[in-house]
Motif scaffolding. Structure first.
Motif, PDB file in Angstrom:
ATOM      1  N   LYS A 154       0.819  -1.210   0.000  1.00  0.00           N
ATOM      2  CA  LYS A 154       0.000   0.000   0.000  1.00  0.00           C
ATOM      3  C   LYS A 154       0.854   1.262   0.000  1.00  0.00           C
ATOM      4  O   LYS A 154       0.375   2.351  -0.316  1.00  0.00           O
ATOM      5  CB  LYS A 154      -0.938   0.016   1.202  1.00  0.00           C
ATOM      6  N   SER A 155       2.142   1.110   0.338  1.00  0.00           N
ATOM      7  CA  SER A 155       3.041   2.266   0.369  1.00  0.00           C
ATOM      8  C   SER A 155       3.704   2.541  -0.978  1.00  0.00           C
ATOM      9  O   SER A 155       4.205   3.632  -1.206  1.00  0.00           O
ATOM     10  CB  SER A 155       4.130   2.047   1.422  1.00  0.00           C
ATOM     11  N   GLY A 156       3.740   1.537  -1.856  1.00  0.00           N
ATOM     12  CA  GLY A 156       4.389   1.721  -3.153  1.00  0.00           C
ATOM     13  C   GLY A 156       5.101   0.467  -3.614  1.00  0.00           C
ATOM     14  O   GLY A 156       5.049  -0.582  -2.959  1.00  0.00           O
ATOM     15  N   LEU A 157       5.775   0.548  -4.762  1.00  0.00           N
ATOM     16  CA  LEU A 157       6.502  -0.576  -5.328  1.00  0.00           C
ATOM     17  C   LEU A 157       7.904  -0.655  -4.743  1.00  0.00           C
ATOM     18  O   LEU A 157       8.622   0.349  -4.681  1.00  0.00           O
ATOM     19  CB  LEU A 157       6.582  -0.440  -6.853  1.00  0.00           C
TER      20      LEU A 157
ATOM     21  N   SER B 212      12.108  -2.260   7.670  1.00  0.00           N
ATOM     22  CA  SER B 212      10.799  -2.818   7.324  1.00  0.00           C
ATOM     23  C   SER B 212       9.767  -1.697   7.242  1.00  0.00           C
ATOM     24  O   SER B 212       9.920  -0.653   7.894  1.00  0.00           O
ATOM     25  CB  SER B 212      10.354  -3.839   8.382  1.00  0.00           C
ATOM     26  N   GLU B 213       8.728  -1.917   6.439  1.00  0.00           N
ATOM     27  CA  GLU B 213       7.663  -0.920   6.369  1.00  0.00           C
ATOM     28  C   GLU B 213       6.938  -0.857   7.704  1.00  0.00           C
ATOM     29  O   GLU B 213       6.621  -1.889   8.292  1.00  0.00           O
ATOM     30  CB  GLU B 213       6.668  -1.282   5.265  1.00  0.00           C
TER      31      GLU B 213
ATOM     32  N   CYS C 103       2.960   8.893   6.296  1.00  0.00           N
ATOM     33  CA  CYS C 103       4.384   8.885   5.984  1.00  0.00           C
ATOM     34  C   CYS C 103       4.822   7.439   5.792  1.00  0.00           C
ATOM     35  O   CYS C 103       4.548   6.579   6.637  1.00  0.00           O
ATOM     36  CB  CYS C 103       5.173   9.531   7.121  1.00  0.00           C
ATOM     37  N   ARG C 104       5.483   7.148   4.685  1.00  0.00           N
ATOM     38  CA  ARG C 104       5.904   5.774   4.387  1.00  0.00           C
ATOM     39  C   ARG C 104       7.028   5.295   5.291  1.00  0.00           C
ATOM     40  O   ARG C 104       7.246   4.089   5.415  1.00  0.00           O
ATOM     41  CB  ARG C 104       6.348   5.670   2.932  1.00  0.00           C
TER      42      ARG C 104
ATOM     43  N   CYS D 293      13.763   0.177   0.155  1.00  0.00           N
ATOM     44  CA  CYS D 293      13.822  -0.419  -1.185  1.00  0.00           C
ATOM     45  C   CYS D 293      12.739   0.068  -2.143  1.00  0.00           C
ATOM     46  O   CYS D 293      12.416  -0.626  -3.111  1.00  0.00           O
ATOM     47  CB  CYS D 293      13.750  -1.954  -1.089  1.00  0.00           C
ATOM     48  N   PHE D 294      12.178   1.247  -1.908  1.00  0.00           N
ATOM     49  CA  PHE D 294      11.161   1.770  -2.823  1.00  0.00           C
ATOM     50  C   PHE D 294      11.823   2.167  -4.145  1.00  0.00           C
ATOM     51  O   PHE D 294      12.907   2.742  -4.180  1.00  0.00           O
ATOM     52  CB  PHE D 294      10.454   2.978  -2.211  1.00  0.00           C
ATOM     53  N   ILE D 295      11.144   1.865  -5.238  1.00  0.00           N
ATOM     54  CA  ILE D 295      11.660   2.183  -6.566  1.00  0.00           C
ATOM     55  C   ILE D 295      11.558   3.678  -6.831  1.00  0.00           C
ATOM     56  O   ILE D 295      12.492   4.305  -7.337  1.00  0.00           O
ATOM     57  CB  ILE D 295      10.884   1.396  -7.645  1.00  0.00           C
ATOM     58  N   ASP D 296      10.409   4.253  -6.526  1.00  0.00           N
ATOM     59  CA  ASP D 296      10.153   5.663  -6.772  1.00  0.00           C
ATOM     60  C   ASP D 296      10.124   6.445  -5.460  1.00  0.00           C
ATOM     61  O   ASP D 296       9.922   5.859  -4.381  1.00  0.00           O
ATOM     62  CB  ASP D 296       8.814   5.843  -7.504  1.00  0.00           C
ATOM     63  N   PRO D 297      10.316   7.761  -5.522  1.00  0.00           N
ATOM     64  CA  PRO D 297      10.161   8.585  -4.311  1.00  0.00           C
ATOM     65  C   PRO D 297       8.770   8.398  -3.717  1.00  0.00           C
ATOM     66  O   PRO D 297       7.791   8.231  -4.449  1.00  0.00           O
ATOM     67  CB  PRO D 297      10.359  10.012  -4.846  1.00  0.00           C
ATOM     68  N   VAL D 298       8.685   8.394  -2.402  1.00  0.00           N
ATOM     69  CA  VAL D 298       7.412   8.177  -1.722  1.00  0.00           C
ATOM     70  C   VAL D 298       7.124   9.317  -0.742  1.00  0.00           C
ATOM     71  O   VAL D 298       8.015  10.060  -0.333  1.00  0.00           O
ATOM     72  CB  VAL D 298       7.401   6.831  -0.960  1.00  0.00           C
ATOM     73  N   ARG D 299       5.869   9.426  -0.367  1.00  0.00           N
ATOM     74  CA  ARG D 299       5.428  10.488   0.537  1.00  0.00           C
ATOM     75  C   ARG D 299       6.032  10.282   1.933  1.00  0.00           C
ATOM     76  O   ARG D 299       5.937   9.185   2.507  1.00  0.00           O
ATOM     77  CB  ARG D 299       3.898  10.483   0.613  1.00  0.00           C
ATOM     78  N   GLN D 300       6.667  11.344   2.445  1.00  0.00           N
ATOM     79  CA  GLN D 300       7.260  11.290   3.775  1.00  0.00           C
ATOM     80  C   GLN D 300       6.971  12.584   4.522  1.00  0.00           C
ATOM     81  O   GLN D 300       6.860  13.655   3.911  1.00  0.00           O
ATOM     82  CB  GLN D 300       8.784  11.093   3.693  1.00  0.00           C
ATOM     83  N   CYS D 301       6.892  12.492   5.839  1.00  0.00           N
ATOM     84  CA  CYS D 301       6.681  13.683   6.655  1.00  0.00           C
ATOM     85  C   CYS D 301       7.970  14.512   6.657  1.00  0.00           C
ATOM     86  O   CYS D 301       9.025  14.066   6.206  1.00  0.00           O
ATOM     87  CB  CYS D 301       6.282  13.299   8.078  1.00  0.00           C
ATOM     88  N   LEU D 302       7.901  15.708   7.179  1.00  0.00           N
ATOM     89  CA  LEU D 302       9.036  16.632   7.142  1.00  0.00           C
ATOM     90  C   LEU D 302      10.257  16.073   7.877  1.00  0.00           C
ATOM     91  O   LEU D 302      11.395  16.191   7.408  1.00  0.00           O
ATOM     92  CB  LEU D 302       8.627  17.978   7.746  1.00  0.00           C
ATOM     93  N   THR D 303      10.032  15.456   9.029  1.00  0.00           N
ATOM     94  CA  THR D 303      11.140  14.910   9.809  1.00  0.00           C
ATOM     95  C   THR D 303      11.802  13.744   9.097  1.00  0.00           C
ATOM     96  O   THR D 303      13.030  13.686   8.955  1.00  0.00           O
ATOM     97  CB  THR D 303      10.652  14.456  11.197  1.00  0.00           C
TER      98      THR D 303
END
Length: 225
Positions: free
Chosen positions: A12-15, A31-32, A63-64, A85-95
């Protein structure tokens, strides 16, 4: 040692591109995290924001890296997250975004230096560095072992997860008075569980710069474990 076989994994977080065999997972990966349930987040979990989710601000973002729940303003950036190990950039909080940006340098630069390897005179704690043997030292493709490749002698691999501490061995100072890194002492647990120390000294008569760069990259390992 061949690079581990990998597969594409969708969450659910990405590829993510992960090893087929879990035993080949890098010790530097994370780990996620579980996501904080939406119904447990009445407001943005950024302590400096705390915007309430209502009929106007209904969209919640996770945040992923940490799994916490944020409003769009506090979690709108997408950044690389190599430790998961995400292939593409993912959504993350500022910290988390700032933490990931600092770590990207380790994955993009320092790990590659360690896998490319360097030449060192290697000795165990009961042998003086002058009596050591020449080895080509490098990190394995799955990042799990420090390998020693020698033409004559052998040395057991050091498991990265079994390293307890690293100590820089100095070799004098440069013209500006800065301490020169001439080697590395690694305290680790061997295959029997006993504590050992292996000393790696940049070989004399060679260009020392590559070895010193390798040592600097190895220092980063203890900060990423």
């Amino acid at each position: 040692m061949a690079a581990p076989e990998k597969k594409l994994d969708k969450s659910k977080s990405g590829l993510r591109m992960i090893p087929v065999n879990g035993n080949d997972s890098s010790p530097f990966t994370l780990s996620e995290p579980p996501w904080v349930p939406d119904d447990e987040c009445p407001e943005c979990q950024n302590s400096n924001c705390r915007a309430r989710f209502d009929f106007i601000r209904r969209r919640k973002h996770h945040c992923r890296r940490c799994g916490k729940c944020f409003c769009n303003k506090c979690c709108e950036d997408k950044s690389p997250l190599p430790r998961m190990c995400f292939i593409d950039p993912v959504r993350q909080c500022l910290t988390c975004r700032e933490i990931s940006r600092r770590e990207t340098d380790f994955f993009d630069k320092h790990l590659k230096i360690l896998m490319n390897g360097g030449c060192f005179t290697v000795s165990d704690s009961d042998v003086s560095p002058e009596e050591g043997s020449s080895f080509f030292c490098k990190i394995s493709p799955n990042h799990r072992q420090l390998l020693f490749e020698g033409e004559c002698d052998k040395h057991e691999p050091v498991q990265i997860e079994k390293i307890d501490s690293l100590q820089i061995l100095t070799s004098g100072k440069d013209d500006e008075g800065n301490t020169i890194a001439g080697g590395l002492a690694i305290c680790y647990k061997d295959s029997t569980g006993s504590s050992n120390v292996v000393q790696m000294v940049v070989e004399q008569g060679t260009n020392k710069k590559p070895g010193q760069i390798w040592i600097a990259a190895m220092q980063k390992v203890s900060r990423q474990k």
